[in-house]
Design a protein around this motif. Structure first.
Motif, PDB file in Angstrom:
ATOM      1  N   ALA A 119       7.882 -26.162  -7.733  1.00 13.20           N
ATOM      2  CA  ALA A 119       8.297 -26.069  -6.691  1.00 13.20           C
ATOM      3  C   ALA A 119       9.174 -25.000  -7.035  1.00 13.20           C
ATOM      4  O   ALA A 119      10.472 -23.910  -6.547  1.00 13.20           O
ATOM      5  CB  ALA A 119       9.030 -26.998  -5.432  1.00 13.20           C
ATOM      6  N   ALA A 120      10.336 -25.819  -8.607  1.00 14.74           N
ATOM      7  CA  ALA A 120      11.644 -25.118  -8.940  1.00 14.74           C
ATOM      8  C   ALA A 120      11.345 -23.485  -9.388  1.00 14.74           C
ATOM      9  O   ALA A 120      12.768 -22.846  -9.394  1.00 14.74           O
ATOM     10  CB  ALA A 120      12.120 -25.802  -9.516  1.00 14.74           C
ATOM     11  N   VAL A 121      10.201 -23.290  -9.887  1.00 19.36           N
ATOM     12  CA  VAL A 121       9.947 -22.209  -9.964  1.00 19.36           C
ATOM     13  C   VAL A 121       9.643 -20.584  -9.004  1.00 19.36           C
ATOM     14  O   VAL A 121       8.871 -21.290  -8.318  1.00 19.36           O
ATOM     15  CB  VAL A 121       9.268 -21.854 -11.329  1.00 19.36           C
ATOM     16  CG1 VAL A 121       9.712 -22.967 -12.218  1.00 19.36           C
ATOM     17  CG2 VAL A 121       7.944 -22.348 -11.258  1.00 19.36           C
ATOM     18  N   ALA A 122      10.183 -19.427  -9.375  1.00 16.59           N
ATOM     19  CA  ALA A 122       9.175 -18.386  -7.878  1.00 16.59           C
ATOM     20  C   ALA A 122       7.502 -18.580  -8.273  1.00 16.59           C
ATOM     21  O   ALA A 122       6.769 -19.213  -9.488  1.00 16.59           O
ATOM     22  CB  ALA A 122       9.375 -16.637  -8.660  1.00 16.59           C
ATOM     23  N   GLU A 123       6.707 -18.158  -6.963  1.00 15.30           N
ATOM     24  CA  GLU A 123       6.073 -18.152  -7.002  1.00 15.30           C
ATOM     25  C   GLU A 123       4.567 -17.091  -8.225  1.00 15.30           C
ATOM     26  O   GLU A 123       3.720 -17.637  -8.635  1.00 15.30           O
ATOM     27  CB  GLU A 123       4.917 -17.493  -5.983  1.00 15.30           C
ATOM     28  CG  GLU A 123       3.933 -17.747  -5.380  1.00 15.30           C
ATOM     29  CD  GLU A 123       3.376 -17.215  -4.345  1.00 15.30           C
ATOM     30  OE1 GLU A 123       1.891 -17.246  -4.148  1.00 15.30           O
ATOM     31  OE2 GLU A 123       4.152 -17.199  -3.670  1.00 15.30           O
ATOM     32  N   GLY A 125       5.388 -17.311 -11.522  1.00 13.45           N
ATOM     33  CA  GLY A 125       5.775 -18.484 -12.875  1.00 13.45           C
ATOM     34  C   GLY A 125       4.859 -19.571 -13.072  1.00 13.45           C
ATOM     35  O   GLY A 125       4.857 -19.841 -13.555  1.00 13.45           O
ATOM     36  N   ARG A 126       4.707 -19.852 -11.562  1.00 11.72           N
ATOM     37  CA  ARG A 126       3.810 -21.136 -11.528  1.00 11.72           C
ATOM     38  C   ARG A 126       2.745 -21.058 -11.702  1.00 11.72           C
ATOM     39  O   ARG A 126       2.414 -22.239 -12.615  1.00 11.72           O
ATOM     40  CB  ARG A 126       3.220 -21.363  -9.864  1.00 11.72           C
ATOM     41  CG  ARG A 126       4.909 -21.739  -8.909  1.00 11.72           C
ATOM     42  CD  ARG A 126       4.627 -21.400  -7.865  1.00 11.72           C
ATOM     43  NE  ARG A 126       6.252 -22.346  -7.008  1.00 11.72           N
ATOM     44  CZ  ARG A 126       6.388 -22.033  -5.574  1.00 11.72           C
ATOM     45  NH1 ARG A 126       4.808 -21.928  -4.653  1.00 11.72           N
ATOM     46  NH2 ARG A 126       7.718 -21.860  -5.154  1.00 11.72           N
ATOM     47  N   PRO A 127       1.451 -20.161 -12.232  1.00 13.43           N
ATOM     48  CA  PRO A 127       0.354 -20.773 -13.040  1.00 13.43           C
ATOM     49  C   PRO A 127       0.923 -20.548 -14.228  1.00 13.43           C
ATOM     50  O   PRO A 127      -0.362 -21.789 -15.396  1.00 13.43           O
ATOM     51  CB  PRO A 127      -0.281 -19.659 -13.115  1.00 13.43           C
ATOM     52  CG  PRO A 127       0.015 -18.506 -11.365  1.00 13.43           C
ATOM     53  CD  PRO A 127       1.454 -18.796 -10.771  1.00 13.43           C
ATOM     54  N   ALA A 128       2.003 -20.022 -14.716  1.00 12.85           N
ATOM     55  CA  ALA A 128       1.996 -20.414 -16.351  1.00 12.85           C
ATOM     56  C   ALA A 128       2.225 -21.742 -16.659  1.00 12.85           C
ATOM     57  O   ALA A 128       2.403 -22.259 -17.411  1.00 12.85           O
ATOM     58  CB  ALA A 128       2.807 -19.665 -17.173  1.00 12.85           C
ATOM     59  N   LEU A 129       3.563 -21.693 -15.705  1.00 14.71           N
ATOM     60  CA  LEU A 129       4.107 -23.452 -15.739  1.00 14.71           C
ATOM     61  C   LEU A 129       3.226 -24.659 -15.654  1.00 14.71           C
ATOM     62  O   LEU A 129       3.092 -24.988 -16.529  1.00 14.71           O
ATOM     63  CB  LEU A 129       4.922 -23.388 -14.390  1.00 14.71           C
ATOM     64  CG  LEU A 129       5.636 -24.650 -14.617  1.00 14.71           C
ATOM     65  CD1 LEU A 129       5.948 -25.036 -16.078  1.00 14.71           C
ATOM     66  CD2 LEU A 129       6.997 -24.785 -13.808  1.00 14.71           C
ATOM     67  N   GLY A 130       2.374 -24.013 -14.773  1.00 12.53           N
ATOM     68  CA  GLY A 130       1.142 -25.296 -14.245  1.00 12.53           C
ATOM     69  C   GLY A 130       0.493 -25.821 -15.298  1.00 12.53           C
ATOM     70  O   GLY A 130       0.071 -26.436 -15.827  1.00 12.53           O
ATOM     71  N   ARG A 131      -0.382 -24.259 -15.612  1.00  5.45           N
ATOM     72  CA  ARG A 131      -1.268 -24.434 -17.655  1.00  5.45           C
ATOM     73  C   ARG A 131       0.276 -25.398 -18.529  1.00  5.45           C
ATOM     74  O   ARG A 131      -0.736 -26.288 -18.845  1.00  5.45           O
ATOM     75  CB  ARG A 131      -1.567 -23.344 -17.996  1.00  5.45           C
ATOM     76  CG  ARG A 131      -2.307 -22.949 -18.697  1.00  5.45           C
ATOM     77  CD  ARG A 131      -4.228 -23.500 -18.288  1.00  5.45           C
ATOM     78  NE  ARG A 131      -4.084 -23.616 -19.513  1.00  5.45           N
ATOM     79  CZ  ARG A 131      -6.532 -24.339 -18.965  1.00  5.45           C
ATOM     80  NH1 ARG A 131      -5.861 -25.137 -17.563  1.00  5.45           N
ATOM     81  NH2 ARG A 131      -7.184 -24.204 -19.927  1.00  5.45           N
ATOM     82  N   PHE A 132       1.648 -25.322 -18.797  1.00  3.62           N
ATOM     83  CA  PHE A 132       2.447 -25.904 -19.557  1.00  3.62           C
ATOM     84  C   PHE A 132       2.044 -27.432 -19.235  1.00  3.62           C
ATOM     85  O   PHE A 132       1.787 -27.726 -20.259  1.00  3.62           O
ATOM     86  CB  PHE A 132       2.982 -24.603 -19.184  1.00  3.62           C
ATOM     87  CG  PHE A 132       4.072 -25.858 -20.522  1.00  3.62           C
ATOM     88  CD1 PHE A 132       4.261 -25.606 -22.068  1.00  3.62           C
ATOM     89  CD2 PHE A 132       5.795 -26.828 -19.946  1.00  3.62           C
ATOM     90  CE1 PHE A 132       5.317 -25.766 -22.592  1.00  3.62           C
ATOM     91  CE2 PHE A 132       5.985 -27.366 -21.147  1.00  3.62           C
ATOM     92  CZ  PHE A 132       5.573 -26.727 -22.915  1.00  3.62           C
ATOM     93  N   LEU A 133       1.633 -27.155 -17.838  1.00  2.00           N
ATOM     94  CA  LEU A 133       2.150 -28.445 -17.749  1.00  2.00           C
ATOM     95  C   LEU A 133       0.775 -29.652 -17.912  1.00  2.00           C
ATOM     96  O   LEU A 133       0.926 -30.516 -17.932  1.00  2.00           O
ATOM     97  CB  LEU A 133       2.677 -28.688 -16.170  1.00  2.00           C
ATOM     98  CG  LEU A 133       4.144 -28.464 -16.260  1.00  2.00           C
ATOM     99  CD1 LEU A 133       4.003 -28.609 -14.023  1.00  2.00           C
ATOM    100  CD2 LEU A 133       5.206 -29.331 -16.246  1.00  2.00           C
TER     101      LEU A 133
END
Length: 397
Positions: A119-123, A125-133
Motif C-alpha cells: 500500500a505504501a508504493v505506487a500501483e 511498482g507493486r508487482p515488482a515489490l510483491g515478487r521481492f516480498l
C-alpha cells in the motif's frame, strides 16, 4: 558481469553433470579471483521441481527496486548468479526458489506486513515489490554453502575478509542464571582468581552470542594475548516488541543492567567497579544502547562498543538521531568504538555524526568501516578485536 569460468564452460557446451559435480565439490558460492582486487562470486542452485525463478538475497545487496541484479540465470540443471565483489566482502545470504504463483504469507502478521508494504508504493511498482516480498518469504539457507551462522544463515566470505578470532586455549567457565526470567550467562576466563575484580563486558543480545560459541573465542583470544583477562556477561534480549522498547534509549533498561545484571554477576565473580574498565557492547539497537548507557549511568559504564548502531533512532515520532543531539551536553566516556558497514547506507551518515559529536567534546573515539551490511556474519569477526582495542591487549596466561 560476465559469467564465471565454470558457468562459461557449461554454456559453451560443457558437461552439465561435471559442472554440478564441481559445484558440490567446491561448495558455494564459487569464488574466482579476477586479479584486480575483486572476485567473481557465483551462487549456483541445482534445479528443483516447480521452480520458475531463483533469486539470491545477499545482505544489503538485494532490493525491490533492482530485481535483475540478484535474479539468477537459468542453466542446464539449475541456476546461477555471478556478482563482482571486493576481496574483503562478507555477507549472510539466502536462496529463494520461486514458483510461478505468488508465495502465500506464512501467518496473519506476515500478511499484514505485506499489505502495508504494497500500500505504501505506487500501483506501478507493486508487482515488482510483491515478487521481492515473495523472495523474502521463500528464502532459505543455501545447502551447498561452505559456511553458516548458528541460525542456519548461509555466509559468503571472500579471501581478504577479516577472519573471526580462533577458539582454543584453556577453557574458561560459563555460569548461567536468570533475572526476572531473562537468561544471563557469565564467562570467567581460565586461571582467574574468582575474587579478582577483572574488567567486565556487558554484552547485549547475549543469547545469540552464546549460540555462536563466543566463550570459546574469548578463551582463545585471552590465551593468545589478544584480549586481557575479562569477565563477559551476556544478557538475553526480551522477546518481540519488548526488545525494541528496551533498546530504544530506555533508562529503565540501563538501570536493569547496572543494578540487576551486574549485581547478579558480581555475586558470582569479582568485577571491577571502574567505569573506565567496564564495556557495554551491542549491535543495531543494542549498539545505540551501548553508547546511551555511558550517558545515563557514567558512574558504572565508561566504555562502549557499537556495531552498526541504530543512531537514526527514533524513526517514528520524536526527534530523529536523538542521542546524537544529546551528546554535546552529556558526560564524557573513557572510550568508544563505532563500527558500520560499507553497505549500510542508512547508518553511514548517522554514525559519522555520532563520531563527530564525540570527538568534538574530546572523547577517545574510533570509527571503523567494514566491508558488508547490517549483518551478524560481519559483527562476529570484529567483536573481540574491538573489545581488545577498548580494554588493551593482554599478555596471555
Amino acid at each position: 558481469m560476465d559469467r564465471c569460468p565454470p558457468v562459461a564452460r557449461l554454456i559453451a557446451g560443457g558437461s552439465r553433470d561435471a559442472f554440478w559435480a564441481e559445484v558440490r565439490r567446491r561448495g558455494t558460492p564459487l569464488v574466482d579471483d579476477l586479479g584486480d582486487g575483486t572476485c567473481a562470486v557465483t551462487f549456483a542452485v541445482p534445479q528443483r521441481p516447480g521452480t520458475t525463478e531463483v533469486r539470491v538475497l545477499p545482505n544489503k545487496l538485494a532490493d525491490a527496486a533492482h530485481p535483475d541484479a540478484t535474479t539468477a540465470e537459468q542453466l542446464p540443471g539449475g541456476w546461477a548468479l555471478t556478482l563482482r565483489m571486493p576481496r574483503d566482502w562478507r555477507a549472510g545470504y539466502g536462496i529463494a526458489e520461486l514458483p510461478g504463483a505468488p508465495v502465500p504469507a506464512t501467518n496473519g502478521a506476515a500478511a499484514a506486513r505485506r499489505e502495508r508494504a504494497l500500500a505504501a508504493v505506487a500501483e506501478a511498482g507493486r508487482p515488482a515489490l510483491g515478487r521481492f516480498l515473495d523472495a523474502q518469504a521463500a528464502a532459505r539457507p543455501d545447502p551447498l554453502a561452505r559456511e553458516h551462522l548458528p541460525d542456519g544463515t548461509s555466509v559468503v566470505s571472500l579471501p581478504d575478509a577479516p577472519a573471526r578470532p580462533r577458539p582454543g586455549g584453556p577453557p574458561g567457565t560459563v555460569l548461567h542464571g536468570t533475572l526476572d526470567d531473562r537468561p544471563l550467562w557469565l564467562h570467567d576466563p581460565a586461571g582467574a582468581d574468582p575474587g579478582e575484580p577483572l574488567p567486565v563486558v556487558v554484552l547485549l543480545d547475549g543469547h545469540t552470542w552464546l549460540a555462536d560459541d563466543l566463550p570459546a573465542v574469548l578463551d582463545g583470544s585471552i590465551a593468545r594475548g589478544e584480549l586481557p583477562p575479562v569477565r563477559t556477561v551476556g544478557v538475553a534480549a526480551a522477546p518481540g516488541d519488548r526488545r525494541s522498547r528496551e533498546l530504544g534509549c530506555d533508562p529503565g533498561f540501563v538501570a536493569l543492567l547496572r543494578d540487576g545484571v551486574l549485581r547478579w554477576a558480581g555475586g558470582l565473580r569479582g568485577l571491577t567497579p571502574d567505569p573506565g574498565r567496564t564495556v557495554v557492547a551491542g549491535q543495531s539497537l543494542g549498539g545505540l544502547t551501548a553508547l546511551y548507557a555511558t550517558q545515563v549511568a557514567p558512574e558504572r559504564f565508561g566504555l562502549a562498543l557499537s556495531q552498526s548502531g541504530s543512531f537514526w533512532w527514533p524513526n517514528t515520532g520524536g526527534v530523529a538521531e536523538w542521542l546524537t543531539g544529546a551528546l554535546p551536553t552529556g558526560p564524557r566516556t573513557a572510550g568508544v568504538v563505532l563500527e558500520v558497514g560499507s553497505e549500510e547506507w542508512v547508518l553511514g551518515g548517522p554514525t559519522l555524526r555520532v563520531a563527530g559529536a564525540l570527538a568534538a567534546r574530546g572523547d577517545p573515539v574510533r570509527l571503523r568501516e567494514f566491508r558488508g551490511g547490517h549483518d551478524p556474519a560481519c559483527w562476529r569477526t570484529t567483536l573481540v578485536p574491538a573489545l581488545g582495542d577498548l580494554l588493551g591487549r593482554g599478555g596471555g596466561r
